[in-house]
Design a protein around this motif. Structure first.
Motif, PDB file in Angstrom:
ATOM      1  N   UNK A  50      37.599  52.822  23.106  1.00 41.62           N
ATOM      2  CA  UNK A  50      37.908  52.916  24.537  1.00 41.62           C
ATOM      3  C   UNK A  50      39.236  53.636  24.756  1.00 41.62           C
ATOM      4  N   UNK A  51      39.292  54.400  25.828  1.00 39.09           N
ATOM      5  CA  UNK A  51      40.532  55.065  26.218  1.00 39.09           C
ATOM      6  C   UNK A  51      41.409  54.064  26.979  1.00 39.09           C
ATOM      7  N   UNK A  52      42.718  54.269  26.993  1.00 44.78           N
ATOM      8  CA  UNK A  52      43.574  53.376  27.778  1.00 44.78           C
ATOM      9  C   UNK A  52      43.211  53.448  29.266  1.00 44.78           C
ATOM     10  N   UNK A  53      43.159  52.300  29.912  1.00 47.91           N
ATOM     11  CA  UNK A  53      42.836  52.247  31.345  1.00 47.91           C
ATOM     12  C   UNK A  53      44.038  52.676  32.172  1.00 47.91           C
ATOM     13  N   UNK A  54      43.755  53.347  33.266  1.00 53.37           N
ATOM     14  CA  UNK A  54      44.812  53.656  34.224  1.00 53.37           C
ATOM     15  C   UNK A  54      45.038  52.423  35.096  1.00 53.37           C
ATOM     16  N   UNK A  55      46.121  52.448  35.840  1.00 55.48           N
ATOM     17  CA  UNK A  55      46.398  51.333  36.754  1.00 55.48           C
ATOM     18  C   UNK A  55      45.268  51.193  37.768  1.00 55.48           C
ATOM     19  N   UNK A  56      44.758  52.298  38.287  1.00 57.21           N
ATOM     20  CA  UNK A  56      43.678  52.244  39.283  1.00 57.21           C
ATOM     21  C   UNK A  56      42.411  51.644  38.686  1.00 57.21           C
ATOM     22  N   UNK A  57      42.061  52.042  37.461  1.00 60.24           N
ATOM     23  CA  UNK A  57      40.867  51.498  36.818  1.00 60.24           C
ATOM     24  C   UNK A  57      41.008  49.995  36.579  1.00 60.24           C
ATOM     25  N   UNK A  58      42.168  49.578  36.118  1.00 62.64           N
ATOM     26  CA  UNK A  58      42.406  48.159  35.860  1.00 62.64           C
ATOM     27  C   UNK A  58      42.411  47.356  37.158  1.00 62.64           C
ATOM     28  N   UNK A  59      43.019  47.898  38.207  1.00 61.28           N
ATOM     29  CA  UNK A  59      43.046  47.201  39.506  1.00 61.28           C
ATOM     30  C   UNK A  59      41.631  47.092  40.074  1.00 61.28           C
ATOM     31  N   UNK A  60      40.835  48.137  39.945  1.00 62.00           N
ATOM     32  CA  UNK A  60      39.450  48.089  40.423  1.00 62.00           C
ATOM     33  C   UNK A  60      38.649  47.022  39.687  1.00 62.00           C
ATOM     34  N   UNK A  61      38.850  46.908  38.379  1.00 61.23           N
ATOM     35  CA  UNK A  61      38.143  45.894  37.598  1.00 61.23           C
ATOM     36  C   UNK A  61      38.593  44.492  37.997  1.00 61.23           C
ATOM     37  N   UNK A  62      39.883  44.311  38.192  1.00 57.63           N
ATOM     38  CA  UNK A  62      40.414  43.005  38.614  1.00 57.63           C
ATOM     39  C   UNK A  62      39.878  42.634  39.985  1.00 57.63           C
ATOM     40  N   UNK A  63      39.880  43.591  40.895  1.00 56.72           N
ATOM     41  CA  UNK A  63      39.340  43.347  42.242  1.00 56.72           C
ATOM     42  C   UNK A  63      37.876  42.955  42.191  1.00 56.72           C
ATOM     43  N   UNK A  64      37.115  43.609  41.320  1.00 56.27           N
ATOM     44  CA  UNK A  64      35.692  43.296  41.204  1.00 56.27           C
ATOM     45  C   UNK A  64      35.492  41.862  40.743  1.00 56.27           C
ATOM     46  N   UNK A  65      36.277  41.420  39.773  1.00 61.25           N
ATOM     47  CA  UNK A  65      36.156  40.034  39.295  1.00 61.25           C
ATOM     48  C   UNK A  65      36.494  39.041  40.402  1.00 61.25           C
ATOM     49  N   UNK A  66      37.519  39.320  41.170  1.00 59.37           N
ATOM     50  CA  UNK A  66      37.908  38.418  42.259  1.00 59.37           C
ATOM     51  C   UNK A  66      36.885  38.447  43.394  1.00 59.37           C
ATOM     52  N   UNK A  67      36.217  39.575  43.575  1.00 55.94           N
ATOM     53  CA  UNK A  67      35.222  39.690  44.647  1.00 55.94           C
ATOM     54  C   UNK A  67      33.965  38.885  44.338  1.00 55.94           C
ATOM     55  N   UNK A  68      33.610  38.749  43.067  1.00 65.16           N
ATOM     56  CA  UNK A  68      32.346  38.079  42.732  1.00 65.16           C
ATOM     57  C   UNK A  68      32.519  36.621  42.322  1.00 65.16           C
ATOM     58  N   UNK A  69      33.761  36.175  42.100  1.00 64.54           N
ATOM     59  CA  UNK A  69      33.954  34.818  41.599  1.00 64.54           C
ATOM     60  C   UNK A  69      35.138  34.128  42.263  1.00 64.54           C
TER      61      UNK A  69
END
Length: 145
Positions: A50-69
């Motif tokens: 895996x390539x290092x995640x950008x801040x935007x990619x990591x924030x989008x993933x975090x937001x997705x987890x908070x949106x579904x749970x």
């Protein structure tokens, strides 16, 4: 310290990202039940390629987890939230820095979070607010790539 009676959940998370978050929710919760050394081993395997995640990619993933749970969005959901966000990033071909540690100012509490580009993602705290005890960084690219 008071606990908010209503949690703020991200809105506007695209359907594909919400589906990815739902897909990794159960594995993230299961991983959270393991001892730290086993979590580190599993994440060490998953980060490969895996390539290092950008801040935007990591924030989008975090937001997705908070949106579904609600569990992940809650104040005590840091471990499954951080694990899930790392797994969502991995599904997209990237990897954030997954961290566990403690707050450096009293009261000293345990916490798990993700970082990208050298900063905690979505935590709303300054850099240096947490002291890392365990971190699973992205692997550097192998020679010849």
């Amino acid at each position: 310290m008071t606990t908010p009676s209503a949690l703020e959940r991200p809105t506007g998370v695209p359907l594909g990202r919400r589906l990815a978050a739902r897909l990794v929710l159960l594995p993230a919760v299961a991983l959270a039940l393991l001892p730290p050394r086993h979590i580190r081993t599993v994440l060490g395997i998953l980060r490969r390629g895996a390539a290092p995640a950008t801040t935007a990619q990591a924030q989008n993933a975090r937001d997705a987890m908070c949106a579904v749970s609600l569990r992940c969005a809650g104040p005590k959901g840091c471990l499954p939230r951080s694990l899930g966000a790392a797994l969502v990033c991995r599904l997209g071909g990237t990897w954030p820095v997954w961290c566990t540690g403690v707050r450096v100012t009293p009261p000293f509490t345990a916490h798990a979070w993700i970082e990208a580009e050298g900063r905690p993602v979505g935590e709303g705290v300054p850099q240096g607010y947490f002291a890392r005890l365990v971190a699973v960084d992205p692997l550097p690219p192998s020679p010849g790539r």
